[in-house]
Design an enzyme around this catalytic site. Structure first.
Site, mmCIF file in Angstrom:
data_model
loop_
_atom_site.group_PDB
_atom_site.id
_atom_site.type_symbol
_atom_site.label_atom_id
_atom_site.label_comp_id
_atom_site.label_asym_id
_atom_site.label_seq_id
_atom_site.Cartn_x
_atom_site.Cartn_y
_atom_site.Cartn_z
ATOM 1 N N THR A 1 0.801 -1.216 0.000
ATOM 2 C CA THR A 1 0.000 0.000 0.000
ATOM 3 C C THR A 1 0.838 1.272 0.000
ATOM 4 O OG1 THR A 1 0.021 -0.064 2.394
ATOM 5 C CG2 THR A 1 -1.837 -1.125 1.308
ATOM 6 N N GLY B 1 -4.416 0.835 9.409
ATOM 7 C CA GLY B 1 -2.970 0.770 9.585
ATOM 8 C C GLY B 1 -2.339 2.119 9.842
ATOM 9 N N GLN C 1 -4.066 3.331 -3.989
ATOM 10 C CA GLN C 1 -4.988 2.523 -3.197
ATOM 11 C C GLN C 1 -6.411 2.635 -3.735
ATOM 12 O OE1 GLN C 1 -4.662 0.294 -0.417
ATOM 13 N NE2 GLN C 1 -2.883 0.366 -1.714
ATOM 14 N N GLU D 1 -9.834 0.619 1.865
ATOM 15 C CA GLU D 1 -11.009 -0.160 1.483
ATOM 16 C C GLU D 1 -12.129 0.631 0.831
ATOM 17 O OE1 GLU D 1 -11.366 -3.583 4.604
ATOM 18 O OE2 GLU D 1 -10.108 -2.021 5.421
HETATM 19 MO MO1 MOS Z 1 -9.019 -5.650 5.365
HETATM 20 S S1 MOS Z 1 -10.413 -6.970 4.586
HETATM 21 O O1 MOS Z 1 -9.828 -5.255 6.827
HETATM 22 O O2 MOS Z 1 -7.671 -6.605 5.743
#
Ligand code: MOS
Length: 701
Positions: A466, A507, A597, A664
């Site tokens: 990422t 993260g 991303q 996401e």
């Molecule tokens: Mo992501 S599916 O929360 O690693």
């Protein structure tokens, strides 16, 4: 020693990946690349029945095969502690819970010989009747205690049934999404080495720290015995999340048995039953609205499958808890345990399939009310979270919709379906909203000033491709007020202390808190003249208390997705020449890696809309298209122009860096935007994913 302070900030600049050169030159070592003396290889023997018992296996015959050192199975495996993770409770009994579950591990001196012997190992089974067929009306569907990760199963506000009964306009539809596999490019691999009373595990995981306590408890070890190293990881999409996957447990078990380092690398077909997938869903969405499209009631009920090994219930309907205002709101989930592999996390688990349900139903409402789909979403915008009533820390959905409409050129859109024929193509456009929670988890980090004038930052973060290592380098450099070239960030080592993993888009939001705080503290100490010992001067920060002290607010990233499609009038083939995504994701640390991303997320959304489907053959209880030839992932040829933009979203209540996370949200809503565009092009609603070619010109039901 002199230190040159510079004020020029790095955050906000498109720094290329700090480990980029290592990766393109092959210097970067992934889990299965690490060279170790005396290394041997384990190969999984997968069950060939979906349910039953292992009666026995011909160990003697396997041991006689070339290069074989040992066979690990029920009768010689170490006893594990039952920690409630059935997928990791390997070789503890004779049960087969799904096809593809490991029944033995063959250990040999080369991977080829291990594979040969594993594939030739004869296993006797006692099969039992099984059920691997997910249905929305399965009689064994039940209401679980909670949905992932720790969300209530059901929310209820007002009187949905009465409000729908009295509503001027009602939409009541069912939507389905297919099972999908994460298919990161790097397969799972774990290498276990015992030395000095500790076991070191080189493994492809998103959670360098969090999987260590699980393994420690499972093997009944002293705390601190397990060390996990994951310096470079080739993608994950949730499938290398926590808990660890079976390869980690098998490697540790095998290293115990043979007293040598053992590597267990899974093949692509092994990944399909062993490492997780996105559950299929069936969703019923009911909306009651006024003539103007304002919602009076919303109900979102989702059904999913889990395995008999673990109860893993995707949080599909939670998307509707936070998206559009409705005084009467009900969301709930049901799940059925089948004789199938265990589902797990896959990019935006819950929000990705759940947004297909709600954002498709909103488009059907727009059609029913004759309101523009962008305007409909603006009318139902809210600054308090619909299910909880809590204020949002910041919500800039409306800005995303307006800016997206402007960039995409939405203003002149003719709302009528199936009126744009261009040669052999029907053309259309569609929109969907998006959100994803912005969460932060306690993490510890260390910052060290070295006598050389350079700085070292250590945190058990993971970079699964990422750019998180790069973002942390920028954040650390700014906090230290030094150039990025003076900072080295070390990650992927559980010995750096407790840390969030690369999951839940948490993260950077989690790691940056202690990194920035420790760096600021260190900068202050250095500036005030503290002397730097030969092994460096270190500041450490644990964000646990700071994270816990934040105000109770609803924190989310928001976005809007726009899609243009062309549908072949004869074959139904769907092309997507254009996607636009506009996001409010807090502070963008690195616009280059952030954009990557989101381009990746939108591409995965396109792939999910049109192509991705893991095909379960219920007669065998297994996914039959378990390779990248038969499981279709979008490639360059499938992707057109992707436009990514950000709206300002300053939110200092989140964490010191104002980072919301963006791993996401790019996938959320994209399948609905494409399905809505296919309806606009053809006049045919798409209520099941993937759309594929044929469904685009026939009813999606
Ligand atoms: Mo992501 S599916 O929360 O690693």
């Amino acid at each position: 020693m002199t230190r040159t302070w510079q004020a020029a900030p790095s955050v906000g600049h498109p720094l290329t990946r700090v480990e980029g050169l290592d990766k393109v030159t092959g210097r970067a070592r992934y889990a299965a690349d690490v060279a170790l003396p005396g290394l041997v290889y384990g190969w999984v023997v997968p069950a060939t029945i979906p349910r039953g018992r292992v009666l026995g296996l011909d160990v003697a015959a396997t041991l006689a095969m070339p290069g074989v050192l040992a066979v690990l199975h029920e009768h010689n495996a170490p006893r594990l502690t039952d920690i409630g993770e059935g997928t990791l409770f390997l070789f503890q009994n004779d049960r087969v819970a799904h096809r593809g579950a490991p029944v033995a591990l063959v250990i040999a001196d080369t991977p080829e010989r291990a594979r040969e012997a594993a594939e030739r190992t004869a296993v006797d089974y006692l099969p039992e009747p099984h059920d691997a067929r997910f249905r929305a009306d399965h009689p064994d569907l039940f209401t679980p205690d909670h949905v992932n990760p720790r969300n209530p199963t059901t929310t209820e506000k007002g009187d949905v049934d009465a409000a729908i009964a009295g509503a001027a306009v009602v939409v009541d539809r069912e939507y389905r999404t297919a099972p999908q596999h994460n298919n990161a490019m790097e397969p799972h691999s774990a290498t276990a080495v015992w030395a000095d009373g500790r076991v070191t595990l080189y493994t492809a995981t998103q959670y360098a720290y969090a999987i260590t306590p699980t393994l420690t408890r499972l093997f009944g070890l002293e705390s601190g015995t397990v060390r996990v190293l994951s310096e470079h990881v080739g993608g994950g999409f949730g499938n290398k999340g926590a808990p660890p996957r079976p390869d980690a447990v098998l490697a540790v078990m095998a290293a115990n048995l043979v007293g040598r380092p053992v590597r267990v690398t899974l093949t692509r077909p092994h990944l399909f039953p062993l490492t997780g997938y996105r559950t299929p869903t069936a969703q019923r969405v009911r909306i009651g609205a006024g003539e103007d499209g304002r919602l009076v009631a919303l109900e979102h009920l989702a059904s999913m499958q889990t395995s008999r090994l673990v109860e893993f219930t995707e949080q599909t309907a939670i998307y509707s808890r936070a998206m559009y205002a409705a005084d009467n709101l009900r969301t709930s989930h049901r799940v059925v345990a089948l004789d199938v592999p265990a589902p797990r996390w896959m990019r935006a688990p819950g929000e990705a399939p759940g947004s297909f349900g709600l954002e498709s139903a909103m488009d059907e409402l727009a059609e029913a009310c004759g309101v523009d789909p962008v305007e409909l979403r603006l009318r139902n915008d809210t600054q308090t979270e619909p299910a909880s009533g809590q204020p949002f820390s910041s919500r800039r959905l409306a800005e995303c919709l307006r800016e997206g409409a402007r960039r995409f050129g939405w203003a002149d859109r003719d709302p009528r379906p199936a009126v744009r024929r261009d040669g052999r193509w029907w053309r259309g456009t569609g929109v969907a909203g998006a959100h994803y929670p912005a969460r932060t988890a306690p993490t510890t980090a260390h910052a060290t000033a070295l006598p050389s004038g350079d700085y070292l930052v250590r945190v058990a973060a993971t970079d699964i491709g990422t750019g998180s290592r790069t973002a942390l380098t920028q954040l650390a450099a700014d906090a230290l007020e030094v150039p990025v070239t003076a900072v080295r960030v070390l990650i992927g080592d559980s010995d750096f202390g407790p840390a969030m993993g690369a999951g839940g888009s948490m993260g950077t939001a989690s790691w940056s808190w202690p990194v920035v705080t420790a760096c600021r503290d260190l900068a202050h100490r250095v500036a005030s003249g503290e002397s730097i010992p030969p092994d460096g001067l270190t500041s450490t920060f644990d964000s646990t208390d700071a994270v816990g002290a934040r105000r109770e607010l609803s924190r989310y990233a928001f976005g809007a997705h726009f899609a243009e499609v062309a549908v072949d009038v004869a074959t139904g083939e769907v092309r997507v020449p254009r996607l636009t995504g506009v996001y409010a994701v807090g502070r963008v640390v690195n616009p280059l890696t952030a954009r990557s991303q989101l381009v990746g997320g939108m591409t995965m959304g396109l792939s999910c809309a049109l192509l991705e489907e893991s095909i379960m053959d219920a007669r065998f209880g297994d996914f039959v298209n378990h390779n990248l030839a038969d499981y279709h992932v979008a490639t360059n040829a499938d992707v057109g122009e992707i436009d990514v933009a950000f709206v300002d979203d300053p939110d200092d209540e989140l964490n010191p860096s104002g980072v919301k996370g963006l791993g996401e949200i790019g996938i959320v809503g994209v399948p609905a935007a494409i399905a809505n565009a296919v309806w606009h092009a053809t006049g045919v609603r798409q209520r099941a994913l993937p759309i594929g070619p044929a469904r685009a010109i026939i009813s999606g039901q």
